[in-house]
Scaffold this motif. Structure first.
Motif, short mmCIF file in Angstrom:
data_model
loop_
_atom_site.label_atom_id
_atom_site.label_comp_id
_atom_site.label_asym_id
_atom_site.label_seq_id
_atom_site.Cartn_x
_atom_site.Cartn_y
_atom_site.Cartn_z
N LEU A 51 13.33 12.11 -9.25
CA LEU A 51 13.15 10.84 -9.97
C LEU A 51 13.05 11.00 -11.34
CD1 LEU A 51 10.41 9.08 -8.13
CD2 LEU A 51 12.61 8.47 -7.98
N SER A 52 13.78 10.27 -12.14
CA SER A 52 13.93 10.14 -13.73
C SER A 52 12.46 9.77 -14.29
CB SER A 52 15.00 9.53 -14.44
OG SER A 52 14.60 8.09 -14.29
N HIS A 53 11.98 9.87 -15.50
CA HIS A 53 10.70 9.37 -15.82
C HIS A 53 10.69 7.84 -15.90
CE1 HIS A 53 7.31 9.99 -18.50
NE2 HIS A 53 7.43 8.88 -18.96
N TYR A 54 11.77 7.14 -15.97
CA TYR A 54 11.67 5.73 -16.26
C TYR A 54 11.84 5.06 -14.78
CZ TYR A 54 12.35 6.92 -21.06
OH TYR A 54 12.23 7.17 -22.25
N GLN A 55 11.82 5.58 -13.83
CA GLN A 55 11.99 4.99 -12.43
C GLN A 55 10.32 4.66 -12.03
OE1 GLN A 55 15.00 7.95 -10.91
NE2 GLN A 55 15.14 6.31 -9.52
N THR A 56 9.65 4.07 -12.86
CA THR A 56 8.38 3.85 -12.68
C THR A 56 7.85 3.23 -11.28
OG1 THR A 56 8.27 3.31 -14.98
CG2 THR A 56 6.19 2.91 -13.66
N ASN A 57 8.38 2.08 -10.82
CA ASN A 57 8.23 1.56 -9.40
C ASN A 57 8.28 2.51 -8.52
OD1 ASN A 57 7.80 -0.46 -11.32
ND2 ASN A 57 9.18 -2.17 -10.08
N ALA A 58 9.31 3.45 -8.55
CA ALA A 58 9.55 4.37 -7.33
C ALA A 58 8.43 5.43 -7.08
CB ALA A 58 10.75 5.05 -7.61
N TYR A 59 7.55 5.39 -8.07
CA TYR A 59 6.41 6.30 -7.88
C TYR A 59 5.15 5.78 -7.14
CZ TYR A 59 8.14 9.59 -11.31
OH TYR A 59 9.11 10.48 -12.09
N GLY A 60 5.22 4.36 -6.59
CA GLY A 60 4.35 3.72 -5.98
C GLY A 60 4.08 4.30 -4.55
N ALA A 61 5.07 4.70 -3.83
CA ALA A 61 4.79 5.27 -2.61
C ALA A 61 4.20 6.52 -2.72
CB ALA A 61 6.18 5.62 -2.07
N HIS A 62 4.21 7.43 -3.74
CA HIS A 62 3.50 8.57 -3.91
C HIS A 62 2.01 8.29 -4.37
CE1 HIS A 62 7.53 10.56 -3.35
NE2 HIS A 62 7.98 9.60 -4.42
N VAL A 63 1.93 7.22 -4.80
CA VAL A 63 0.51 6.91 -5.21
C VAL A 63 -0.09 6.79 -3.96
CG1 VAL A 63 -0.98 4.89 -6.34
CG2 VAL A 63 0.99 6.09 -7.53
N GLY A 64 0.61 6.11 -2.89
CA GLY A 64 -0.07 5.83 -1.53
C GLY A 64 -0.38 7.08 -1.01
N ASP A 65 0.38 8.22 -1.16
CA ASP A 65 -0.10 9.45 -0.64
C ASP A 65 -1.43 9.88 -1.25
OD1 ASP A 65 2.03 9.72 1.00
OD2 ASP A 65 3.46 10.67 -0.38
N ALA A 66 -1.46 9.67 -2.79
CA ALA A 66 -2.72 9.95 -3.33
C ALA A 66 -3.91 9.37 -2.96
CB ALA A 66 -2.47 9.82 -5.08
N VAL A 67 -4.04 7.98 -2.55
CA VAL A 67 -4.91 7.33 -1.86
C VAL A 67 -5.42 7.92 -0.64
CG1 VAL A 67 -5.42 4.99 -0.93
CG2 VAL A 67 -4.29 5.01 -3.04
N LYS A 68 -4.53 8.23 0.14
CA LYS A 68 -4.93 8.64 1.49
C LYS A 68 -5.53 10.07 1.09
CE LYS A 68 -1.04 6.65 4.17
NZ LYS A 68 0.36 7.23 4.54
N TRP A 69 -5.25 11.02 0.18
CA TRP A 69 -5.47 12.26 0.07
C TRP A 69 -7.22 11.96 -0.68
CZ3 TRP A 69 -7.49 14.51 -4.74
CH2 TRP A 69 -7.67 15.92 -4.49
N LEU A 70 -7.35 10.97 -1.65
CA LEU A 70 -8.66 10.83 -1.98
C LEU A 70 -9.37 10.11 -0.97
CD1 LEU A 70 -8.12 8.77 -5.55
CD2 LEU A 70 -9.07 11.06 -5.07
N GLN A 71 -8.83 9.40 -0.24
CA GLN A 71 -9.91 8.91 0.94
C GLN A 71 -10.37 10.08 1.81
OE1 GLN A 71 -7.05 6.09 2.28
NE2 GLN A 71 -8.18 4.34 1.70
N ALA A 72 -9.60 10.99 1.90
CA ALA A 72 -10.05 12.12 2.65
C ALA A 72 -11.23 13.09 2.01
CB ALA A 72 -8.88 13.14 3.28
N ALA A 73 -11.05 13.00 0.63
CA ALA A 73 -11.64 14.03 -0.31
C ALA A 73 -12.99 13.27 -0.41
CB ALA A 73 -11.07 14.03 -1.64
N TRP A 74 -13.10 12.04 -0.29
CA TRP A 74 -14.50 11.31 -0.31
C TRP A 74 -15.41 11.33 0.81
CZ3 TRP A 74 -11.50 6.31 -2.46
CH2 TRP A 74 -11.34 6.49 -3.91
N LYS A 75 -14.84 11.77 1.94
CA LYS A 75 -15.66 11.93 3.26
C LYS A 75 -16.50 13.03 3.18
CE LYS A 75 -12.29 9.40 6.10
NZ LYS A 75 -11.53 9.60 7.45
#
Length: 247
Positions: free
Chosen positions: A223-247
């Motif tokens: 991904l280039s720097h300006y493909q901002t919207n394309a990073y959304g799916a990877h933010v979803g991976d971050a959410v799953k990781w955080l949810q596991a870290a909070w347990k």
């Protein structure tokens, strides 16, 4: 975000200098709003008006505590961003953040970078005020941002670990100096970022992790720097990781 703004150039070449703590004005109740996306203005004592976009999830009932996400926008042209620039960040990251069923709040910077004192004060005040207004799970308060907003995530997140419980800097210039991280951090960066150095981001993340931080570095391919919207799916991976870290 279609071109490299002056502010991001300045951040890349100058970085953010270390400074002492800033005084955060006392939190106040914001206007309570129903589910949906709303554009609002708040008057912060000593700082003036800050424009922000807030998104309340459809299932929010006003009683059951939900997570809160502070979303910091990317760079902009001119002395101040266009009104409600944060709305674009909510739209870009909405799909990835949806798994949290969180209230999302995205201020417009008051001019300058997110590492400036006035923007740090405004961002923290708005977060605390949202927590005073809505039913928020204080154990699930996330700060995230893209590019210039990612730099702000590193910086503000490191300085307010009593408030935030997770950080997701995306395509972010390095900030925060030698801060010791006690909250989990999920870093997202493309190996083909043509603006913000992948190598510097990885080096900084490795150094933070080497000091004992709970940190995950996600390399995005192509991904280039300006493909901002394309990073959304990877933010979803971050959410799953955080949810596991909070347990």
């Amino acid at each position: 975000m279609h071109r490299l703004p002056f502010l991001l150039l300045l951040a890349l070449f100058v970085g953010c200098s270390g400074r002492g703590p800033v005084a955060i004005p006392e939190a106040a109740e914001l206007k309570k709003l129903p589910p949906g996306t709303h554009q609002q203005t708040a008057d912060i004592p000593g700082l003036g008006n800050v424009k922000y976009t807030i998104e309340i999830p459809r299932r929010y009932d006003g009683k059951t505590p939900v997570p809160l996400v502070l979303v910091l926008h990317y760079g902009y042209d001119g002395a101040t961003p266009a009104p409600y620039t944060g709305k674009g960040m909510i739209e870009a990251f909405r799909s990835g953040l949806s798994g949290l069923n969180a209230i999302l709040i995205a201020p417009a910077a008051l001019g300058g970078a997110w590492t400036d004192a006035k923007n740090e004060q405004a961002a923290v005040w708005l977060t605390r005020s949202a927590m005073k207004t809505y039913a928020i799970d204080s154990k699930k308060v996330v700060i995230t941002g893209f590019s210039l907003g990612g730099e702000g995530t590193w910086f503000i997140g490191s300085r307010h670990q009593d408030l935030f419980t997770g950080a997701i800097p995306v395509a972010a210039p390095v900030a925060g100096g030698d801060a010791e991280w006690k909250i989990p951090v999920y870093v997202i960066h493309s190996d083909k970022d043509d603006i913000v150095s992948y190598g510097e981001a990885k080096k900084h993340a490795d150094a933070v992790k080497g000091k004992g931080a709970k940190l995950e570095f996600k390399t995005v391919n192509g991904l280039s720097h300006y493909q901002t919207n394309a990073y959304g799916a990877h933010v979803g991976d971050a959410v799953k990781w955080l949810q596991a870290a909070w347990k």
